[in-house]
Design a protein around this motif. Structure first.
Motif, PDB file in Angstrom:
ATOM      1  N   TRP A 113       0.832  -1.203   0.000  1.00  0.00           N
ATOM      2  CA  TRP A 113       0.000   0.000   0.000  1.00  0.00           C
ATOM      3  C   TRP A 113       0.868   1.256   0.000  1.00  0.00           C
ATOM      4  CZ3 TRP A 113      -4.041   1.959  -1.726  1.00  0.00           C
ATOM      5  CH2 TRP A 113      -4.679   3.063  -1.183  1.00  0.00           C
ATOM      6  N   THR A 114       1.933   1.240   0.778  1.00  0.00           N
ATOM      7  CA  THR A 114       2.867   2.368   0.792  1.00  0.00           C
ATOM      8  C   THR A 114       3.479   2.558  -0.589  1.00  0.00           C
ATOM      9  OG1 THR A 114       3.347   2.045   3.136  1.00  0.00           O
ATOM     10  CG2 THR A 114       4.971   3.278   1.860  1.00  0.00           C
ATOM     11  N   ALA A 115       3.852   1.457  -1.225  1.00  0.00           N
ATOM     12  CA  ALA A 115       4.437   1.529  -2.562  1.00  0.00           C
ATOM     13  C   ALA A 115       3.415   2.019  -3.590  1.00  0.00           C
ATOM     14  CB  ALA A 115       4.990   0.164  -2.969  1.00  0.00           C
ATOM     15  N   ILE A 116       2.174   1.589  -3.460  1.00  0.00           N
ATOM     16  CA  ILE A 116       1.119   2.063  -4.369  1.00  0.00           C
ATOM     17  C   ILE A 116       0.971   3.580  -4.249  1.00  0.00           C
ATOM     18  CG2 ILE A 116      -1.398   2.096  -4.740  1.00  0.00           C
ATOM     19  CD1 ILE A 116      -1.340  -0.935  -4.013  1.00  0.00           C
ATOM     20  N   GLY A 163       3.766   5.318  -5.856  1.00  0.00           N
ATOM     21  CA  GLY A 163       3.930   5.031  -7.275  1.00  0.00           C
ATOM     22  C   GLY A 163       5.119   4.126  -7.560  1.00  0.00           C
ATOM     23  N   THR A 164       5.498   3.309  -6.583  1.00  0.00           N
ATOM     24  CA  THR A 164       6.678   2.469  -6.740  1.00  0.00           C
ATOM     25  C   THR A 164       6.396   0.979  -6.575  1.00  0.00           C
ATOM     26  OG1 THR A 164       7.230   2.737  -4.392  1.00  0.00           O
ATOM     27  CG2 THR A 164       8.230   4.304  -5.947  1.00  0.00           C
ATOM     28  N   GLU A 217       6.933  -7.828  -8.199  1.00  0.00           N
ATOM     29  CA  GLU A 217       7.377  -8.764  -7.176  1.00  0.00           C
ATOM     30  C   GLU A 217       6.631  -8.566  -5.859  1.00  0.00           C
ATOM     31  OE1 GLU A 217       9.500  -6.879  -9.036  1.00  0.00           O
ATOM     32  OE2 GLU A 217      10.284  -8.464 -10.325  1.00  0.00           O
ATOM     33  N   THR A 218       6.447  -7.317  -5.461  1.00  0.00           N
ATOM     34  CA  THR A 218       5.730  -7.029  -4.223  1.00  0.00           C
ATOM     35  C   THR A 218       4.263  -7.434  -4.348  1.00  0.00           C
ATOM     36  OG1 THR A 218       7.217  -5.207  -3.696  1.00  0.00           O
ATOM     37  CG2 THR A 218       5.092  -5.216  -2.584  1.00  0.00           C
ATOM     38  N   ALA A 219       3.644  -7.094  -5.450  1.00  0.00           N
ATOM     39  CA  ALA A 219       2.236  -7.443  -5.661  1.00  0.00           C
ATOM     40  C   ALA A 219       2.048  -8.955  -5.672  1.00  0.00           C
ATOM     41  CB  ALA A 219       1.734  -6.834  -6.969  1.00  0.00           C
ATOM     42  N   VAL A 220       2.949  -9.670  -6.325  1.00  0.00           N
ATOM     43  CA  VAL A 220       2.865 -11.129  -6.384  1.00  0.00           C
ATOM     44  C   VAL A 220       3.069 -11.735  -4.994  1.00  0.00           C
ATOM     45  CG1 VAL A 220       4.034 -13.204  -7.263  1.00  0.00           C
ATOM     46  CG2 VAL A 220       3.467 -11.333  -8.813  1.00  0.00           C
TER      47      VAL A 220
END
Length: 62
Positions: free
Chosen positions: A17-20, A23-24, A28-31
């Motif tokens: 969520w922080t990365a979303i 915008g980063t 790999e994180t989503a998977v």
């Protein structure tokens, strides 16, 4: 019935969520989040969608 979420899954979603928001978000994180959701759903016998919904509510809306 409330879904109990393991700490590691909550932490993965927080990172995603922080990365979303920044915008980063990487594939790999989503998977990693989706794989852990699937694993946990299988472990506890709860539908994956129910786990994912509870997770997003816990991280994004609380």
């Amino acid at each position: 019935m409330a879904v109990e979420l393991p700490d590691d899954l909550v932490e993965l979603e927080r990172c995603a969520w922080t990365a979303i928001q920044a915008g980063t978000l990487t594939v790999e994180t989503a998977v990693a989040v989706q794989e852990r959701i699937r694993e946990y759903a299988a472990e506890c016998g709860t539908p994956r969608l129910e786990i994912e919904t509870a997770l997003k509510r816990a991280v994004r809306y609380s």
